[in-house]
Design a protein around this motif. Structure first.
Motif, PDB file in Angstrom:
ATOM      1  N   HIS A 524      11.973   1.764  -5.548  1.00  0.00           N
ATOM      2  CA  HIS A 524      11.701   1.170  -6.856  1.00  0.00           C
ATOM      3  C   HIS A 524      10.555   1.851  -7.572  1.00  0.00           C
ATOM      4  O   HIS A 524      10.252   1.511  -8.697  1.00  0.00           O
ATOM      5  CB  HIS A 524      11.414  -0.326  -6.706  1.00  0.00           C
ATOM      6  N   ASP A 946      18.642 -10.440 -15.708  1.00  0.00           N
ATOM      7  CA  ASP A 946      18.476  -9.275 -16.569  1.00  0.00           C
ATOM      8  C   ASP A 946      19.044  -9.487 -17.967  1.00  0.00           C
ATOM      9  O   ASP A 946      18.996  -8.566 -18.796  1.00  0.00           O
ATOM     10  CB  ASP A 946      19.130  -8.039 -15.932  1.00  0.00           C
ATOM     11  N   ASN A 987      11.851  -8.347  -7.874  1.00  0.00           N
ATOM     12  CA  ASN A 987      12.889  -7.535  -8.508  1.00  0.00           C
ATOM     13  C   ASN A 987      12.248  -6.733  -9.635  1.00  0.00           C
ATOM     14  O   ASN A 987      12.127  -7.204 -10.764  1.00  0.00           O
ATOM     15  CB  ASN A 987      14.003  -8.450  -9.029  1.00  0.00           C
ATOM     16  N   HIS A 989      13.165  -4.231 -11.359  1.00  0.00           N
ATOM     17  CA  HIS A 989      13.996  -3.820 -12.489  1.00  0.00           C
ATOM     18  C   HIS A 989      14.028  -4.885 -13.582  1.00  0.00           C
ATOM     19  O   HIS A 989      13.985  -4.577 -14.775  1.00  0.00           O
ATOM     20  CB  HIS A 989      15.420  -3.525 -11.996  1.00  0.00           C
ATOM     21  N   ASP A 990      14.079  -6.144 -13.174  1.00  0.00           N
ATOM     22  CA  ASP A 990      14.181  -7.234 -14.148  1.00  0.00           C
ATOM     23  C   ASP A 990      12.849  -7.909 -14.435  1.00  0.00           C
ATOM     24  O   ASP A 990      12.702  -8.574 -15.469  1.00  0.00           O
ATOM     25  CB  ASP A 990      15.170  -8.296 -13.640  1.00  0.00           C
TER      26      ASP A 990
END
Length: 1633
Positions: A524, A946, A987, A989-990
């Motif tokens: 990540h 998301d 998380n 990414h979100d």
């Protein structure tokens, strides 16, 4: 007595049958061990009667035959059934063990009387049980393996001459070693193999058995070289080492020369090496023991080993008598190193690392000669270090290997190559190795990373040229074989990129690199992933064999480098690829020609020709079948777009800026297809899809990243030409898209959702492209959007079918996505809102807010918000493609979620553009807003994480309008949103988009302006959430920075121009002042692994544009120092003339002083670089920054607080800042100087050393004095307090006072010349005092410290006014005062802030560089002398392993009880018996047990054996209880025990001070000594004192009356051992504490 009793019974009762019956037991019963023992004794007593062959016995021959039959029946009907029953029983181990032992003793007596035939038959019966596989179920008629082993051990003496039995037993035992659990393997070896070898009667038989064992173990290891096999083979070899490793030169038999010699077997040495690097501690000890035995045996025999060249490929061990001394020294050093590595402690291991250098040098010297030392032994040392549990030791091993100069020799580089590819690459995957060293700064390349670059270059340059390609390929394949964390893969990739350019990688190499990208780049940390991609691509460019790869191979490889992470236009990496393609054009391996069947083309292929061929192939599609067609794979378009752009950039480099003709020629097939989109009704759908995919990929990949800084003009020219070419076809493209979206998609299928997304993406890209260039919007575009909105509304208003079909539901999904795209473009003002569009938008708004009473109350008035797509039912014929059915089942949830997300995008725009629908009355507005907010809360729980951003944006608009009417609902919305964000913390990414959206919504200006009277609950909720955000930031870097940047920009906008800031907005800061205060002292102490990732992030960022990832990756600033730099910039922009600003600064100062005071008064340990130290340092840094902006009256009130802080015990960095603060206060407000002098007269205890802080202020009195009115009076006061301190008893105070006196008097001297009356009179006195003080400091350490304090930066180069800057406060001072480097804030971090305003009063950088050139250090530091480095340490720490006791004997007996184990050790030479029954503390008993075992006591007597399981006992005994016989005698039984031992000849010695006690130094211990130890408190009781033969006391010279009982016992035990050492009574190994 037993024998007499038995004889009497036998003589008195000649009826032996009756005795047999009386002593036997029923077949089904389980007799007690005593009954079995009685039968054993009876049968054993019959032996003399049966052996009497003289005829004198009264027993007839027939009777003897009958007895023989009875005895044999006991074997088959009593012994073996009993053993079978014992095998099948479950329960406690001890009773079964006793029963087995009794039955085996009975069996031994019986077979001895029945003869060898009976023994052989029993053995044949038992052997199958020994070969029982682990997974087999034990039948009632078979013995367990454990019992079978005991039975065979019983039979060995009677069958030792039977070679067939011997071979069968050995084979069965070896089979057991392979199959049995670990717990039983040792028992089989010790109870079967070792006794069998010991009883072999013939030398030839023994040799054949040993050969069988050795061959079997070597064969097993060669076919299965696993850790388990190595462990068991070494266990067996160690146990049999007394037979296998036996000197043949001393053997008188001729057959000795035929004996198998393990030293001649290559596989044996491979087992040793595998054992030395084994994960198991005991296996390593066994291997080292065997190695020592082999070396000792070779030296003892004094002959060549091997005696002649063998047929083996290599020889791992050699011995030459003429090199005996060199060999002995080498193996002694080797063993020392391997034994020391067992310690796992760096301070123990580091001194022996130079022994490794010695081993290496010896190997290097020998490699030119006889090859006595194989390099693989060195690899074992490194691999052992790599397996260490201590990460520091592991890093020592890695660094040592990286600096290995011997690898510059081709032979050694070749020998090490597989080790580098295997174990070395494995250990490099350990992230913790890449921490920067103590002397490195933040942002530096880690030491190991830098060394790795040099190592890779040296290693591959040293490898023989024919091996480089193969070794590099293996290394890259090893990278792809496991998951690597971001940090290791980054530095390994960087090291590969530094290899000198050479043709090493063919297509297989590119394939391996592609696997690395696909399999190991899962992390990540996007920036680190992108940087690793850059390095790997650089490696490919410099190492690829161009003639061995085709252009197809190259571009298939390049497609795996993501444009948003590494390979994008506008970066140096892109330019390098272009240059590489241009340089090697025509040199690539020719590709195949389609359709000609001639194979490879003879002509060299250019990139442009390849691109043209690929475009034609890409657009060549079969005719449409009329069936539903899936959207083509977008990766093909992505790859082709990259080919085209690289080709164009190559042509640009070759031809200059004129590339329009080249691009039009290249794209002509695409342009031709695009021109037919709106007119060619028979154009295959696949062809239109492919053309649009390629256009989209070209526009996306062609645009340089927003942060590009190089080559803008060239890139703009390329994109300008591309946009110009595509713009000619904008009308047919948009006409086709609008037509398809506005009704042409009639018989839609699920695939059309992806197709519609493609259309919308192309449409958006074209709108953005024209908006950024011409700002022209054609009529086609406006009419198309209007038509699309109208068509969408028509579809949405249609009633939903009762049975949802694929067509209806997919159509609705496409329509909503189209509307969301239009609304988003309108909100971004990329298209204009025309008057005719207003009515359409209002109609759309009315659709969403229209009532639908059939649903829940929340949607009673808002029926079409959160409207969900129903999953369509697949009926016969509605979905012919089975694959589509599967896709429908899997992906429909995502489709439905996107449908709901698109609704909120539309709602968000409509609320801002047209508001609520017009029919809604004013009185109903509030209720409508409540309903829609409730719907938004519901949407948070319905949407995936998301997709929630449009909902949060909508809430941002609605909350301020509703907070007055329904505060509770607003609080619920904020709370639910925050819980959603918290749930995304893992998380990445979100999480970050959701966090930003939430902070923009919850901490928006309109909500921050609310007062407690307006919305107290909401404000409390926001305050609590702010605290939780700060708490979350302690574990997740960057979170607090997002909140702080938003709030600072809200309270004090950076773009407010020349106008005054809005005081109403700024006033809201007082409700959230804790955010500002916490930001001033913010700085979490992260875990070491988190700090490592941040350091590497910073290192990559400092590479700048040379690393394309820094340009390609659009990452937010998540530096943990951002909150402080941001708040400092905010504070720096405050205006002291503004009432609100002044109030904020004063409140911040008071809060910070309270924080400092609470830390000073807390009982938490306050040490250097602790969190408390760091917080205090940040407090005073902030106060220093704010000081010039504070009013005089306020400063006067806080001065006492500053003085109070100065009296506290502060770390050096805090002390300097406080002193600087006091100096600046006195400079700005000289009238406050009178408050300084009372500080020198405070209570003496309070000012013991803190007076140095005030003396430091006087050292800089030259800065303060010019602003003071009555200078002479103030000088008098200064001299008075300084002179008092010159005679302080504390050395540091005197030193500070001396320096202050020197500085202050220099000022007074200048004034004394003009003011004779006041200061001239003091001149002679002070000079004399000063001279005398300096004379006292003229020698030794005092002189050194005197010189140091004068040269110290704070009293030397530092000037309080000149050096007042951001750089000094936040970077120079922390670095010079040895604060941890993560507390240093470099000036470039302030430069990066767009809203940091530099001023003349508080500049960013120092005007002079005097301070920045200094090095850290304090005058009180001790002299630091470099440790002498010796080439070879004479003494190193070493824990001796007692090899003399025989590890092969010790390890096999671990399953026995301690007395049995100790009895088998062969180490019970001492007769000392230690009695500790009076001692009750487990720690004393544990230490005593350890001492007794080390010095070979015969046994230790305890009051209870339960002590052994006590954790305190075990912590001191360190497993010594396993090897020492322990007896249990209760204190009440002690008198009887001592009487018994007296009867056995023991001398009872008490450790006690009595009237007649003997001194320890004069007493001579008898060999049979019993040492009685007294209780810790009461000593030996009086009744036991009377039973002692002698009392011994230890001579003392101290005041304390007695020693600890364990210490006393240890002294006596050692004295006993020392006395009997000289007589050879016992053997003792040296030991270390």
């Amino acid at each position: 007595m037993n024998s007499v009793l038995l004889n009497a019974v036998l003589s008195g009762c000649p009826d032996y049958d009756a005795l047999f019956e009386a002593l036997s037991w029923p077949e089904e019963s389980s007799p007690q061990a005593e009954r079995v023992e009685a039968l054993t004794a009876f049968i054993e007593a019959l032996g003399p009667l049966l052996d009497d062959h003289s005829g004198s016995s009264s027993v007839s021959s027939a009777k003897r035959r009958c007895i023989h039959e009875k005895i044999e029946s006991v074997i088959w009907k009593k012994c073996l059934p009993l053993l079978c029953k014992t095998s099948a029983e479950a329960g406690e181990v001890e009773p079964r063990r006793e029963s087995t032992a009794a039955a085996c003793r009975l069996l031994a007596v019986c077979v001895r009387l029945c003869g060898q035939d009976a023994s052989r038959r029993v053995a044949l019966t038992v052997l199958p049980s020994l070969q029982l596989a682990e997974e087999e179920t034990l039948s009632p008629a078979r013995l367990s393996v454990e019992v079978a082993g005991e039975v065979l051990a019983t039979l060995v003496p009677s069958l030792s001459s039977d070679e067939q039995f011997t071979v069968s037993t050995v084979s069965a035992a070896l089979s057991c070693i392979r199959q049995l659990p670990d717990l039983q393997v040792s028992r089989i070896i010790s109870r079967v193999l070792v006794p069998l070898l010991s009883s072999c009667s013939s030398g030839v038989g023994l040799i054949s058995v040993l050969g069988l064992i050795l061959d079997d173990l070597c064969c097993w290891h060669s076919t299965s070289r696993t850790p388990v096999v190595t462990e068991r083979a070494l266990l067996c070899l160690t146990a049999l080492s007394g037979y296998l490793l036996k000197s043949h030169s001393l053997s008188p038999t001729a057959t000795a020369s035929w004996a198998p010699d393990p030293r001649l077997s290559l596989q044996f040495w491979r087992m040793i090496q595998d054992g030395l690097t084994h994960r198991d501690n005991l296996s390593r000890k066994r291997a080292l023991y065997l190695l020592k035995r082999c070396a000792a045996l070779s030296e003892q025999e004094g002959s060549d080993c091997p005696s002649s060249p063998s047929g083996e490929d290599e020889t791992l061990f050699k011995w030459c008598p003429n090199q005996s001394s060199v060999l002995r020294e080498f193996w002694e050093d080797y063993v020392l190193v391997m034994e020391t590595l067992e310690e796992n402690q760096v301070h123990v291991v580091r001194p022996v690392l130079n022994r490794i250098d010695t081993l290496i040098q010896t190997t290097v010297n020998d490699s030119q000669g006889q090859g006595l030392f194989h390099p693989s032994w060195l690899l074992c040392v490194y691999q052992r270090m790599f397996h260490s549990e201590n990460k520091s030791l592991m890093k020592e091993g890695v660094c040592h290997l990286l600096e290995l100069q011997v690898l510059q020799q081709p032979a050694f580089a070749s020998a090490f190559s597989q080790f580098i590819v295997g174990p070395f690459m494995d250990v490099l995957s350990e992230t913790s190795l890449f921490h920067r060293s103590a002397e490195q700064n933040v942002g530096d390349c880690p030491e190991l990373g830098a060394k790795l670059q040099v190592f890779m270059t040296t290693f591959f340059s040293s490898l023989p040229s024919e091996q480089r390609s193969c070794v590099l390929l293996q290394l890259i394949q090893q990278l792809a074989s496991k998951h690597w964390c971001a940090v290791p893969i980054l530095f390994v990739s960087q090291a590969l990129s530094k290899l000198p350019p050479s043709p090493l990688l063919a297509n297989s190499g590119l394939t391996a690199l592609r696997e690395v990208l696909r399999c190991t780049m899962i992390t990540h940390q996007v920036l680190l992933r992108g940087a690793a991609q850059c390095f790997l691509l650089n490696s490919a460019l410099s190492l690829t064999v161009v003639s061995a790869v085709t252009l197809e191979d190259v571009f298939s490889f390049l497609v795996h480098f993501r444009a948003d992470e590494s390979l994008c236009r506008g970066t140096t990496l892109w330019d390098q690829v272009c240059s590489w393609l241009l340089e090697n054009e025509g040199s690539f391996q020719p590709g195949t020609v389609d359709g000609d069947g001639t194979g490879a083309s003879a002509n060299k292929e250019t990139v442009q020709a390849y691109a043209e061929k690929e475009i034609q192939s890409y657009l060549r599609v079969p005719a449409s079948t009329g069936q539903a067609e899936r959207l083509p794979d977008s990766r093909e378009a992505y790859k082709l777009a990259r080919v085209i752009l690289l080709c164009v950039d190559m042509q640009r480099s070759r031809q200059g800026a004129e590339i329009s003709n080249t691009l039009e020629s290249l794209l002509s097939p695409l342009l031709d297809t695009l021109s037919k989109l709106s007119t060619h009704i028979y154009l295959p759908l696949q062809k239109s899809d492919r053309s649009l995919q390629l256009v989209l990929s070209l526009l996306q990949l062609g645009a340089a990243p927003s942060c590009r800084r190089v080559g803008e003009e060239q890139e703009d020219s390329v994109m300008g030409v591309l946009e110009k070419v595509i713009s000619k076809l904008v009308n047919p493209i948009q006409a086709f898209i609008f037509r398809r979206l506005s009704g042409e998609l009639q018989e839609v299928q699920l695939f059309d959702i992806e197709r519609a997304q493609l259309y919308l993406s192309v449409l958006r890209q074209q709108v953005v492209m024209f908006n950024s260039t011409t700002r022209q919007q054609n009529e086609m575009q406006h009419s198309g959007f209007s038509k699309l909105i109208k068509y969408s509304l028509t579809v949405l208003r249609e009633p939903s079918p009762q049975v949802p079909s694929v067509v209806s539901q997919v159509t609705r999904a496409i329509i909503m996505a189209s509307l969301a795209t239009v609304c988003d473009l309108l909100e971004q003002k990329l298209i204009d809102v025309r008057p005719e569009s207003i009515s359409d938008l209002k109609s759309l708004s009315h659709y969403f807010y229209s009532p639908r009473p059939s649903v829940s109350q929340c949607q009673a008035s808002l029926g079409n918000i959160n409207k969900r797509l129903l999953k369509p039912l697949i009926t016969d014929g509605s979905c012919e493609d089975l694959e589509e059915q599967g896709l429908l089942l899997q992906e429909w949830g995502r489709v439905a979620a996107n449908f709901m997300r698109d609704q909120w995008i539309c709602l968000n725009f409509l609320m801002k553009a047209v508001g609520l629908p017009e029919p809604v009355h004013t009185s109903e507005v509030s209720e409508t807003l409540k309903a829609v907010l409730s719907c938004s809360i519901e949407a948070l729980s319905l949407l995936p994480s998301d997709l929630v951003l449009p909902v949060l944006t909508f809430m941002e608009t609605v909350l301020p309008q509703l907070v007055q009417d329904d505060e509770a609902l607003c609080v619920e919305a904020v709370t639910q949103s925050w819980q959603l964000v918290q749930g995304l913390s893992t998380n990445a990414h979100d999480f970050w988009p959701a966090l930003k959206g939430f902070i923009s919504m919850a901490f928006q200006q309109k909500l921050l302006q609310l007062t407690h009277t307006q919305a107290s609950t909401l404000l409390c909720t926001l305050k609590q959430i702010g605290d939780e955000i700060m708490e979350l930031s302690q574990s997740k870097s960057g979170v607090f920075g997002v909140l702080l940047q938003h709030c600072c920009q809200t309270w004090l906008p950076a773009d407010d121009g020349s106008g005054l800031p809005d005081d109403a907005v700024f006033a809201s800061v007082f409700s959230h002042i804790n955010i500002i205060t916490e930001a001033c002292i913010y700085g979490p102490v992260f875990r070491r692994d988190q700090r490592l990732v941040q350091d590497v992030h910073l290192y990559v960022e400092q590479l700048g544009e040379t690393c394309a990832a820094n340009v390609a990756v659009t990452s937010d600033n998540r530096d943990d120092q951002l909150p402080r730099t941001c708040v400092m910039a905010f504070l720096n922009r405050l205006d002291s003339s503004n009432e609100h600003h002044e109030r904020l600064m004063e409140e911040i100062v008071m809060d910070l002083l309270k924080k400092d005071n609470s830390i000073s008064k807390s009982k938490v340990r306050y040490y250097s670089n602790s969190l408390q130290h760091r917080v205090k340092n940040r407090v005073w840094q902030t106060l220093l920054q704010l000081l010039p902006k504070l009013k005089k009256e306020f400063v006067a009130t806080l001065l006492n607080g500053v003085y109070e802080a100065a009296f506290c015990a502060n770390q050096a960095s805090v002390k300097y800042l406080i002193e600087w603060t006091m100096i600046l206060i006195l400079v700005r407000y000289p009238q406050l100087i009178d408050s300084l002098w009372p500080c020198f007269n405070m209570d003496h205890d309070k000012t013991k050393t803190s007076v140095c802080t005030f003396l430091s202020v006087l050292v800089h009195f030259n800065v303060v004095l010019p602003n003071v009115r009555d200078k002479t009076a103030q000088l008098h006061k200064a001299l008075d307090v300084v002179l008092q301190s010159c005679f302080n008893h504390n050395f540091s105070v005197r030193l500070y006072a001396l320096l202050a006196l020197k500085r202050v008097w220099s000022l007074a001297e200048d004034r004394a010349e003009g003011e004779v009356d006041e200061l001239s009179g003091l001149s002679s006195v002070i000079k004399a005092c000063l001279n005398q003080a300096e004379t006292m400091q003229s020698t030794g350490n005092a002189n050194k410290n005197w010189m140091r304090i004068q040269e110290h930066f704070f009293f030397g180069a530092f000037h309080p006014i000149r050096d007042y800057s951001v750089e000094t406060i936040f970077f120079t001072f922390p670095s010079l005062s040895e604060l941890a480097d993560d507390e240093w804030i470099p000036t470039w971090k302030f430069d990066k802030l767009p809203y940091f305003s530099e001023s003349l009063s508080f500049p960013l950088r120092n005007p002079v560089s005097d301070l920045s050139q200094l090095h850290p250090g304090d005058w009180i530091q001790q002299d630091k002398s470099e440790q002498d480095k010796e080439g070879r340490w004479a003494e190193v720490q070493k824990k001796i392993t007692p090899w003399g006791l025989g590890i092969h004997e010790q390890e096999l007996e671990l399953q026995l009880v301690p007395p049995q184990r100790a009895a088998r050790l062969g180490k019970l030479h001492g007769a000392l018996l230690v009695v500790a029954s009076l001692i009750d503390k487990p720690t004393n008993l544990g230490g005593l047990c350890r001492t007794c075992e080390i010095f070979g006591a015969s046994a230790l007597v305890l009051d209870s054996l339960r002590h052994v399981s006590d954790k305190h006992f075990q912590s001191l005994s360190v497993s010594s209880e396993l090897w020492l016989p322990l007896l249990e005698v209760k204190p009440m039984e002690l008198a009887d025990f001592l009487e018994t031992k007296k009867g056995e000849g023991y001398c009872i010695v008490g450790v006690e001070q009595t009237a007649n006690s003997h001194s320890l130094q004069d007493y001579r211990f008898p060999e049979k000594t019993l040492l009685l130890l007294g209780n810790e408190r009461e000593g030996i009781p009086a009744n036991l004192l009377q039973m002692l033969d002698v009392c011994v006391e230890i001579p003392q010279q101290g005041v304390i009356r007695s020693l600890n009982v364990h210490v006393s016992a240890a002294l006596l035990i050692w004295e006993y051992t020392r006395q009997h050492l000289s007589s050879g009574a016992t053997g003792v190994n040296p030991t270390s504490g």
